[in-house]
Write an enzyme that holds these catalytic residues in place. Structure first.
Site, short mmCIF file in Angstrom:
data_model
loop_
_atom_site.label_atom_id
_atom_site.label_comp_id
_atom_site.label_asym_id
_atom_site.label_seq_id
_atom_site.Cartn_x
_atom_site.Cartn_y
_atom_site.Cartn_z
CG HIS A 308 2.95 4.16 14.25
ND1 HIS A 308 2.37 5.06 13.40
CD2 HIS A 308 4.09 4.73 14.69
CE1 HIS A 308 3.13 6.13 13.31
NE2 HIS A 308 4.18 5.96 14.10
CG ASP A 366 9.67 4.82 20.32
OD1 ASP A 366 8.53 5.23 20.06
OD2 ASP A 366 10.68 5.52 20.24
#
Ligand code: SDX
Length: 431
Positions: A308, A366
Site C-alpha cells: 500500500h 483487497d
C-alpha cells in the site's frame, strides 16, 4: 489548518527562502510551497505525490505506520462492528454521527432515490453482453448528467446535496443492472422496504420467476464490505474526482472519472486481480514459486492485495475483512475453501519473508474481500463495481468539501521538462 510559527528555510544558489509551515490535528506538519515558484522560480518535484499534501481535509485520517483509519475521528474497526453503511455515509457527508431522527430522514431520502430514469435502460442495451461491468458503470454514471439537469450546478448547495443523495442511492441500482445485463437476466427494481445492502443483493440475485429471500447474515456482511470501502483519504480515484471537480465539471462526470481510475489493478481493480491470482496459484504447494516471482525485479508479477502507498503496517480494513471471510464461509457451510486456504498460507509465507517485511508490504483491503464476494455468489467482474459503489460516498464527501471551499482553485500541476529546447522547423526536402 492550524498555523504554527514554524517556518522551513530553503537555501540554494546562495539564496534562502522562508516557507511557512502548518500543523494538522493529526499527522505530519506540511511545508506551504504555494508561493515557492513566484518567489524562488523553482518547482518541487514529486511524481506520484508520495510527499505531497494536495489539500486540507477533515473527513478521513490514515496513520500508515500504526495501521489506523479514522472517519471523522472514529476508528474503522469500531464503525465496521457497531455502525452500518448509511450511518457511515451520513458521518462522512455531514461530519457527525446522526441522531435517530436524522438517520431515519437520511435513509428515507436515499431510499426514495434508488430508481434510475427509465430511459437510462437504453444505455445498458448499447453495450455488448460481455462488457466489463466497470465499463458500463463509467458510461452510465457519466450519462446521469444528461438526465438529472436539476442537480448539476455545482455552485448551488441544494443541487450539490441532491446530486450527492442521487449518486449514493443509484449506484447500487446501476451496478446491479450492469451485472444483470452481462448475464442476460432481466433488471430487478429496487424496493423501498429493503435496507441498502439487502436491496443490492436482491437486485443482483433475484429473478422474476420466484421469490427471493435475502439472507440477513449475508446482508450484514455486504453492508460491512460497503463500510470498509467507503472512503480512504486522497487515494488515486478520490484525487481524480477532486482534480476533475476543480474545473467545475458536473458531479456525475467527476464521479465517472473516479470510477475509471478505480478500475486499475493497482487500485480498486486489485480485488479482482487478487482472486484471479489466488485461483492461478491454486494450491499451497505453488506458493513459494509465486513468492519468488513477486520478489524478482525482472518479473512484473506482484502479489495482488499486498502492499500500500500509505499503510506500512496492516491495513486495518484487511483485518476486519479476514474475520468476515471466516464468518461468511462458515455461515455458508463452505469448509476448506481452497482459495481461502491459499490466501491464508500465502499471507503467512509472505509475512515470514524479509522481502515483504523489510519493504513493509502487508495485506490490504483487497486481499480478502474477493473471497467473501465469491462466496456470496458474485463473479470476479463484479468485485470492483462493488468497490466503486461503496466508495461513491467518499468521492462525493471529498467533492463537496472541496467545492464548498472558497479558496478552491483549478488543479494545474507543472512538470520537469526533459524534451527538446526551441528549434526551427525543417522542410521535408531538407530532413
Ligand atoms: C487500493 O491509496 C489507497 O488508499 C488505495 C486503497 C483505497 O482504499 O483507495 O487503499 C485501495 O488501491 C489498495 C492497493 C491495491 N493494489 C494492490 O494490491 C496491487 C499490488 N500492490 C502494489 O501494486 C503496490 O503495493 C501499490 C500500488 C499498492 C503501492 O505501490 P507504491 O506505494 O507505489 O510502492 P512501490 O510500487 O514503490 O513499491 C515499493 C517496493 C518496490 O520494490 P523496490 O522497487 O523498492 O525494490 O515494494 C515492492 C515494489 O516492487 N512492492 C511489491 C508489491 N508492492 C510493492 N512487491 C511485490 N508485491 C507487491 N504487491
Amino acid at each position: 489548518m492550524s498555523d504554527t510559527n514554524k517556518t522551513a528555510t530553503l537555501t540554494f544558489d546562495g539564496k534562502s527562502f522562508e516557507l511557512p509551515m502548518h500543523s494538522p490535528t493529526a499527522g505530519p506538519d506540511v511545508i506551504d510551497i504555494r508561493k515557492l515558484y513566484g518567489e524562488a522560480g523553482v518547482f518541487t518535484y514529486d511524481p506520484g505525490f508520495t510527499s505531497t499534501a494536495a489539500c486540507d481535509s477533515t473527513i478521513t485520517y490514515i496513520d500508515g505506520g500504526k495501521g489506523e483509519l479514522l472517519h471523522r475521528g472514529y476508528p474503522i474497526d469500531q464503525l465496521a462492528e457497531k455502525s452500518h453503511y448509511l450511518e457511515v455515509c451520513y458521518l462522512l457527508l455531514y461530519g457527525e454521527l446522526p441522531s435517530a431522527e436524522q438517520l431515519e430522514d437520511f435513509e428515507t431520502r436515499v431510499t426514495r432515490h434508488t430508481m434510475i430514469h427509465e430511459q437510462m435502460i437504453n444505455f445498458f442495451r448499447g453495450f455488448r453482453r460481455d462488457a466489463h461491468p466497470m465499463a458500463v458503470m463509467v458510461g452510465v454514471v457519466g450519462a446521469m448528467s444528461a438526465f438529472y439537469h436539476d442537480s448539476t450546478d455545482v455552485n448551488d448547495p441544494w443541487q450539490r446535496e441532491v446530486a450527492s443523495i442521487r449518486l449514493i442511492a443509484k449506484m447500487p441500482t446501476i451496478a446491479a443492472m450492469a451485472y444483470k445485463y452481462t448475464i442476460g437476466q432481466p433488471f430487478v427494481y429496487p424496493r423501498n422496504d429493503c435496507d441498502y445492502a439487502s436491496n443490492f443483493l436482491r437486485m443482483c440475485f433475484a429473478v422474476p420467476a420466484e421469490d427471493y429471500e435475502v439472507n440477513p447474515i449475508l446482508a450484514r456482511a455486504m453492508d460491512r464490505i460497503f463500510t470498509l470501502h467507503a472512503d480512504h483519504e486522497q487515494n488515486a480515484s478520490t484525487s481524480t474526482v477532486r482534480l476533475a471537480s476543480s474545473s467545475g465539471a458536473n458531479p456525475f462526470a467527476c464521479i465517472a472519472a473516479g470510477i475509471a481510475c478505480l478500475w486499475g489493478p493497482a487500485h480498486g481493480g486489485a480485488n479482482q486481480a487478487c482472486l484471479e491470482m489466488l485461483r492461478e496459484i491454486g494450491s499451497p504447494n505453488r506458493i513459494p514459486e509465486y513468492i519468488e516471482r513477486a520478489k524478482d525485479k525482472n518479473d512484473p508479477f506482484r502479489l495482488m492485495g499486498f502492499g500500500h502507498r500509505v499503510y506500512k503496517n496492516f491495513d486495518p480494513r484487511a483485518k476486519v475483512m479476514k474475520q468476515s471471510a471466516d464468518e461468511v464461509l462458515d455461515l455458508l457451510g463452505i469448509e476448506n475453501n481452497p482459495t481461502l486456504q491459499v490466501a491464508k498460507e500465502l499471507e503467512a509465507a509472505a509475512l515470514a519473508d524479509p522481502y515483504f517485511t523489510e519493504k513493509k508490504l502487508f495485506p490490504n483491503v483487497d486481499f480478502y474481500s474477493g473471497i467473501i464476494l465469491e462466496a456470496m455468489g458474485f463473479p470476479t467482474s463484479m468485485f470492483t463495481p462493488i468497490f466503486a459503489l461503496s466508495r461513491t460516498v467518499g468521492w462525493v464527501s471529498q467533492w463537496k468539501e472541496m467545492i464548498a471551499d472558497p479558496a478552491m482553485k483549478i488543479g494545474r500541476p507543472r512538470q520537469l521538462y526533459q524534451g527538446e529546447t526551441m528549434r526551427d522547423y525543417v522542410d521535408i526536402e531538407n530532413r
